[in-house]
Scaffold this motif. Structure first.
Motif, PDB file in Angstrom:
ATOM      1  N   GLY A  48       0.786  -1.230   0.000  1.00 21.92           N
ATOM      2  CA  GLY A  48       0.000   0.000   0.000  1.00 21.92           C
ATOM      3  C   GLY A  48       0.813   1.273   0.000  1.00 21.92           C
ATOM      4  O   GLY A  48       0.272   2.370  -0.188  1.00 21.92           O
ATOM      5  N   LYS A  49       2.124   1.172   0.184  1.00 22.06           N
ATOM      6  CA  LYS A  49       2.981   2.363   0.258  1.00 22.06           C
ATOM      7  C   LYS A  49       3.654   2.590  -1.093  1.00 22.06           C
ATOM      8  O   LYS A  49       4.258   1.676  -1.655  1.00 22.06           O
ATOM      9  CB  LYS A  49       4.034   2.168   1.350  1.00 22.06           C
ATOM     10  CG  LYS A  49       4.935   3.367   1.550  1.00 22.06           C
ATOM     11  CD  LYS A  49       5.982   3.071   2.629  1.00 22.06           C
ATOM     12  CE  LYS A  49       6.952   4.230   2.773  1.00 22.06           C
ATOM     13  NZ  LYS A  49       8.044   3.916   3.736  1.00 22.06           N
ATOM     14  N   LEU A  50       3.549   3.813  -1.611  1.00 27.18           N
ATOM     15  CA  LEU A  50       4.153   4.129  -2.905  1.00 27.18           C
ATOM     16  C   LEU A  50       5.671   3.987  -2.821  1.00 27.18           C
ATOM     17  O   LEU A  50       6.305   4.545  -1.914  1.00 27.18           O
ATOM     18  CB  LEU A  50       3.781   5.565  -3.305  1.00 27.18           C
ATOM     19  CG  LEU A  50       3.949   5.893  -4.782  1.00 27.18           C
ATOM     20  CD1 LEU A  50       2.944   5.139  -5.626  1.00 27.18           C
ATOM     21  CD2 LEU A  50       3.807   7.387  -5.012  1.00 27.18           C
ATOM     22  N   SER A  51       6.252   3.245  -3.755  1.00 22.74           N
ATOM     23  CA  SER A  51       7.695   2.967  -3.723  1.00 22.74           C
ATOM     24  C   SER A  51       8.262   3.025  -5.140  1.00 22.74           C
ATOM     25  O   SER A  51       7.559   2.723  -6.106  1.00 22.74           O
ATOM     26  CB  SER A  51       7.955   1.569  -3.145  1.00 22.74           C
ATOM     27  OG  SER A  51       7.365   1.422  -1.884  1.00 22.74           O
ATOM     28  N   PRO A  52       9.555   3.394  -5.279  1.00 23.31           N
ATOM     29  CA  PRO A  52      10.170   3.394  -6.614  1.00 23.31           C
ATOM     30  C   PRO A  52      10.384   1.976  -7.122  1.00 23.31           C
ATOM     31  O   PRO A  52      10.375   1.007  -6.352  1.00 23.31           O
ATOM     32  CB  PRO A  52      11.501   4.108  -6.384  1.00 23.31           C
ATOM     33  CG  PRO A  52      11.777   3.996  -4.925  1.00 23.31           C
ATOM     34  CD  PRO A  52      10.452   3.923  -4.242  1.00 23.31           C
ATOM     35  N   LEU A  53      10.625   1.872  -8.428  1.00 22.37           N
ATOM     36  CA  LEU A  53      10.788   0.565  -9.062  1.00 22.37           C
ATOM     37  C   LEU A  53      12.010  -0.190  -8.563  1.00 22.37           C
ATOM     38  O   LEU A  53      12.070  -1.411  -8.637  1.00 22.37           O
ATOM     39  CB  LEU A  53      10.865   0.723 -10.588  1.00 22.37           C
ATOM     40  CG  LEU A  53       9.575   1.185 -11.266  1.00 22.37           C
ATOM     41  CD1 LEU A  53       9.826   1.461 -12.740  1.00 22.37           C
ATOM     42  CD2 LEU A  53       8.469   0.147 -11.106  1.00 22.37           C
ATOM     43  N   ARG A  54      13.020   0.522  -8.052  1.00 24.74           N
ATOM     44  CA  ARG A  54      14.252  -0.153  -7.611  1.00 24.74           C
ATOM     45  C   ARG A  54      14.123  -0.717  -6.191  1.00 24.74           C
ATOM     46  O   ARG A  54      15.065  -1.311  -5.674  1.00 24.74           O
ATOM     47  CB  ARG A  54      15.463   0.769  -7.715  1.00 24.74           C
ATOM     48  CG  ARG A  54      15.413   2.016  -6.871  1.00 24.74           C
ATOM     49  CD  ARG A  54      16.747   2.750  -6.849  1.00 24.74           C
ATOM     50  NE  ARG A  54      17.164   3.204  -8.159  1.00 24.74           N
ATOM     51  CZ  ARG A  54      18.290   2.789  -8.751  1.00 24.74           C
ATOM     52  NH1 ARG A  54      19.063   1.905  -8.146  1.00 24.74           N
ATOM     53  NH2 ARG A  54      18.628   3.252  -9.926  1.00 24.74           N
ATOM     54  N   THR A  55      12.959  -0.579  -5.557  1.00 29.27           N
ATOM     55  CA  THR A  55      12.763  -1.077  -4.191  1.00 29.27           C
ATOM     56  C   THR A  55      12.961  -2.591  -4.131  1.00 29.27           C
ATOM     57  O   THR A  55      12.337  -3.335  -4.883  1.00 29.27           O
ATOM     58  CB  THR A  55      11.341  -0.736  -3.701  1.00 29.27           C
ATOM     59  OG1 THR A  55      11.150   0.674  -3.809  1.00 29.27           O
ATOM     60  CG2 THR A  55      11.130  -1.181  -2.273  1.00 29.27           C
ATOM     61  N   LYS A  56      13.823  -3.050  -3.216  1.00 30.26           N
ATOM     62  CA  LYS A  56      14.015  -4.491  -3.033  1.00 30.26           C
ATOM     63  C   LYS A  56      12.849  -5.060  -2.228  1.00 30.26           C
ATOM     64  O   LYS A  56      12.386  -4.438  -1.279  1.00 30.26           O
ATOM     65  CB  LYS A  56      15.346  -4.771  -2.323  1.00 30.26           C
ATOM     66  CG  LYS A  56      16.552  -4.543  -3.217  1.00 30.26           C
ATOM     67  CD  LYS A  56      17.837  -4.963  -2.537  1.00 30.26           C
ATOM     68  CE  LYS A  56      19.030  -4.731  -3.470  1.00 30.26           C
ATOM     69  NZ  LYS A  56      20.303  -5.098  -2.833  1.00 30.26           N
TER      70      LYS A  56
END
Length: 727
Positions: free
Chosen positions: A448-456
């Motif tokens: 549910g938390k907005l995260s960038p594409l590089r998030t592991k």
């Protein structure tokens, strides 16, 4: 090829009591006891055909060659494989190494057997640049054969297992090469297909061949564990058995010792000595039902305290290869951690035999989560990726990433489970869902938390991928994706995108520059264009146009050079940034590969804009009221008149400075308001903050100037907001 093949066929089946039938064939028949008598008779027929075909051939150890394929068939019989697989295993080298033909095999034993034998035939007749490429190409062919019939890989793995058991006859160099290939490719494939018994033996034999001294030392240390330690394990086993019996839980309790390879791998991965790798011993509890598994888990945890964060539930979330079990680590007597696995009889069968377990029990093996269907989907994915891969070596590199077993298990918004390699990012997840989802991904919501594409990503997280039609893969994506599928898809897409967009934009820019000289590309003599291309070493016009778009050549200079024949005519004044619409290059939003939007002013559709030609970056678009425009006026030859097309697609970056009451929940209210107007938040950061007020910078995405105005209007109405402005 000689006509000797017909003579190899047997007119009748050899009798079971025939003294000419060797002991190793009788051992094979004994291992295949689950087959009916008439099918076991076919095994003798296959042996006779194979023995006649391989007559005179010997192995390096000096034994008759036929002993090898019979041993391969016995490995498969121990796994409970069907008659066609066993016959194909006995005859798997005949097409390549003997006069026996595929047609002869099909006539004698059926088309399926011939197809299986053909699938495992080696590629000796092909020539490669080096051994590495040959191994990669052979592996690629093996996967293609697997996609047609999974039994091909079962025969190949059994073939490799027997070769590893008899590796001593090979030279030292061959032993090292074969062992390395086994550890890097064959053992991980066996694990990926859930065949843990074969995987464990391949790893142990590979380790022994590659590092004999290290293997011997670890094996000796396992055998000579302290007496106290061994006594404590006996005590643990007795206590567990007693408590399970009191609970009236029917079970099998099996003690087990980790293999030298698994201990060595753990020592290397965790940088520990042998004495620090404590959970060398463990137990497996096999019960009747899933409910019994969780009941047994409660009994085990009541008997000994579990170690925190070491419990894994592979029943609720199975591994990608279909493996299911409960794993827990107990704090045993004398401080020794003891690993316990709990599973049902069927889970135990699948854990040991993988896809082979379901061959004899097809009723239980056709569901979407069965080992066979999981293996099929994995192989289908590999076959798809190999079509898009340039070379066999690149393909093998990508496959190795998928083979190694460290995985994270993730949930889609619909609750489906996807498995990815360890350290996988949100972008890997997007490509695992679908290639098109990956190609258009812009961000993700992780739990549910907005995260960038590089998030592991970590196991158990719920991932939702946010896409935009105008988004395209970026070269920097290759720096953080870890799955072979993602890497292949990104490379493939990057090759297609950039060049086409650059050629199109370069054409428009050169046309505009030539119009200023009262000519056009169509009116320039073809000889003049060819001469210019040859002089500047461009293979074709498209390469020049792409270079113009990327800022490596100025369109005005190219236009002047091409229009020298018309130099008597006075050129028009350079285009003004507020020129008439018909003089402007119109932006649709689809040219992201060669047009970029300046971070200093973040233009969106509806803004008055201008373009500045920058070497290496191509065309950079600024708002006309940008503070940097005054500086750009000093280089009018780099100034390009641009405007927005009537229909512009995609999301565009914008930034807002918002002043809010510094109280709990204020930030959440602003974020909710922005989301209500269908705008995505890329990033939020504090510019200033004190006890009463906070100044925040929101980086958001909007479709145009009107959409941005809607966002500002919505946020301004909030009671916690004291001021808002576009940056």
């Amino acid at each position: 090829m000689t006509p000797a093949a017909p003579a190899i066929r047997l007119p009748a089946v050899a009798d079971a009591d025939d003294p000419s039938v060797p002991d190793y064939v009788r051992e094979l028949e004994q291992a295949a006891h689950y087959l009916p008598a008439d099918q076991r008779a076919l095994l003798r027929r296959a042996w006779a055909v194979g023995a006649a075909a391989h007559a005179g051939q010997t192995r390096k150890s000096g034994e008759p060659y036929i002993t090898h394929p019979i041993a391969v068939a016995k490995v498969l019989a121990d796994q409970g494989l069907d008659i066609e697989t066993l016959i194909a295993a006995i005859l798997h080298d005949t097409i390549e190494d003997t006069p026996l033909t595929r047609e002869c095999l099909a006539g004698e034993f059926g088309e399926t057997v011939a197809e299986l034998v053909d699938g495992v035939t080696k590629l000796d007749k092909l020539h490669f640049r080096d051994r590495q490429e040959a191994a990669a190409e052979s592996f690629r062919k093996m996967l293609l054969a697997m996609s047609r019939d999974l039994r091909v890989i079962l025969i190949k793995l059994a073939d490799r297992l027997h070769n590893m058991r008899t590796l001593g006859a090979q030279s030292a160099e061959a032993r090292e090469r074969i062992a390395l290939e086994t550890l890097e490719i064959h053992a991980p494939i066996a694990q990926r297909l859930g065949m843990n018994l074969i995987k464990a033996e391949l790893q142990d034999l590979g380790f022994r061949a590659l590092h004999p001294w290290r293997h011997a030392v670890i094996e000796k240390r396992i055998r000579t564990q302290p007496v106290v330690r061994r006594e404590s394990l006996v005590q643990i086993e007795a206590n567990l058995a007693q408590r399970l019996a009191k609970e009236k839980l029917p079970h099998r309790l099996i003690s087990r010792v980790k293999s030298p390879w698994s201990i060595y791998s753990k020592m290397r991965a965790e940088h520990k000595s042998f004495t620090q790798v404590m959970d060398v011993f463990g137990f497996r509890i096999v019960v009747r039902s899933v409910a019994d598994c969780y009941h047994a888990l409660g009994v085990v945890h009541a008997t000994y305290k579990p170690l925190d964060a070491r419990f894994r539930d592979f029943i609720a979330i199975p591994k990608a290869n279909g493996y299911q079990s409960l794993h827990t680590v107990l704090f045993g007597p004398y401080g020794s951690p003891v690993e316990v696995q709990i599973r049902t009889e069927e889970m135990d069968l699948i854990a040991e035999r993988g896809i082979a377990a379901h061959w004899s029990y097809k009723d239980g093996g056709e569901g979407p989560n069965s080992a066979q269907s999981r293996a099929h989907s994995w192989i289908t994915g590999l076959v798809e990726s190999q079509h898009a891969t340039g070379s066999s070596l690149e393909f093998l590199e990508n496959v190795k990433v998928d083979l190694f077993p460290d995985e994270v298990y993730l949930f889609t918004p619909q609750g489906d489970i996807l498995s990815l390699p360890r350290n996988a990012t949100a972008l890997d997840f997007a490509y695992a869902v679908h290639t098109d989802v990956g190609n258009t991904a812009v961000a993700a919501r992780v739990d549910g938390k907005l995260s960038p594409l590089r998030t592991k990503l970590a196991s158990g997280q719920r991932i939702e991928v946010i896409t935009a039609k105008s988004s395209t893969p970026k070269p920097q994506w290759l720096e953080f994706v870890v799955s072979g599928k993602a890497r292949t898809a990104i490379r493939q897409q990057l090759k297609q995108i950039g060049h086409e967009d650059a050629v199109q934009l370069g054409h428009r820019m050169l046309d505009r520059a030539l119009e200023a000289l009262e000519t056009s590309l169509d009116r320039v003599a073809a000889e003049r264009v060819d001469a210019y291309l040859a002089e500047h070493r461009y293979p074709r016009l498209e390469a020049l146009l792409a270079d113009i778009a990327l800022g490596n050549r100025m369109p005005s200079q190219v236009a002047l050079s091409l229009a020298r024949a018309a130099k008597g005519k006075a050129p028009r004044r350079a285009a003004d940034p507020v020129a008439l619409p018909e003089d402007k290059i119109l932006i649709t939003g689809a040219e992201r590969g060669v047009i970029s939007f300046a971070n200093c002013c973040l233009p969106v559709p509806g803004d008055e804009i201008m373009g500045y030609h920058t070497a290496g970056k191509g065309l950079v678009v600024h708002r006309l009221d940008c503070s940097n425009v005054a500086e750009y006026r000093k280089s009018p030859d780099r100034w390009v008149a641009v405007g927005w097309d009537r229909e512009v697609s995609g999301d565009f970056a914008a930034a807002l400075k918002i002043e809010v009451d510094n109280r709990p929940g204020a930030l959440a209210q602003v974020a909710a308001a922005i989301a209500e107007v269908d705008s995505n938040i890329d990033r939020v950061e504090y510019i200033d903050r004190d006890a009463n007020m906070a100044v925040l910078r929101f980086a958001i995405e909007v479709s145009d100037r009107r959409h941005l105005a809607d966002v500002i209007r919505k946020v301004r109405r909030l009671g916690v907001v004291m001021g808002i402005q576009r940056i």
